[in-house]
Design a protein around this motif. Structure first.
Motif, short mmCIF file in Angstrom:
data_model
loop_
_atom_site.label_atom_id
_atom_site.label_comp_id
_atom_site.label_asym_id
_atom_site.label_seq_id
_atom_site.Cartn_x
_atom_site.Cartn_y
_atom_site.Cartn_z
N ASP A 1 0.79 -1.21 0.00
CA ASP A 1 0.00 0.00 0.00
C ASP A 1 0.83 1.28 0.00
N THR A 2 2.10 1.18 -0.05
CA THR A 2 2.93 2.37 0.04
C THR A 2 3.53 2.73 -1.31
N LEU A 3 3.87 4.00 -1.45
CA LEU A 3 4.55 4.45 -2.66
C LEU A 3 6.03 4.15 -2.54
N ASP B 1 5.60 -2.31 -7.80
CA ASP B 1 6.02 -3.43 -6.98
C ASP B 1 7.40 -3.90 -7.43
N SER C 1 7.91 9.29 -7.06
CA SER C 1 7.11 8.41 -6.21
C SER C 1 6.13 7.67 -7.10
N ASN D 1 3.52 3.99 -7.58
CA ASN D 1 2.81 2.90 -6.93
C ASN D 1 3.10 1.63 -7.72
#
Length: 85
Positions: free
Chosen positions: A34-36, A53, A49, A51
């Motif tokens: 859930d984090t940037l 993986d 920044s 989003n």
């Protein structure tokens, strides 16, 4: 006797239930999803920044440029990947 038990037992039960429900509602998934992530645009190595993986099959992009995970001087390497549901 009953009032003494109720006066001590009821607040204790409320406190214990609060602790139980606090752990029962905790999110079980990893926080990283859930984090940037701070990535680096390939070629210019500018930080962005995103989003994305660290695992996947489709390379993450910022605009039309690929995004990498690490910066070593002026060299950016290790691609980031799009989040897949």
């Amino acid at each position: 006797m009953k009032t003494k038990i109720l006066k001590f037992g009821m607040p204790l039960m409320a406190f214990l239930l609060a602790i139980v429900f606090a752990f029962a509602t905790e999110k079980s998934g990893p926080i990283e999803e859930d984090t940037l992530i701070t990535g680096y645009i390939q070629g210019t190595c500018q930080p962005v920044s995103v989003n994305c993986d660290i695992n996947g099959s489709v390379v993450c992009q910022y605009g039309t440029k690929n995004v990498t995970r690490f910066k070593n001087g002026s060299n950016c390497h290790t691609f980031l990947y799009e989040l897949m549901p």
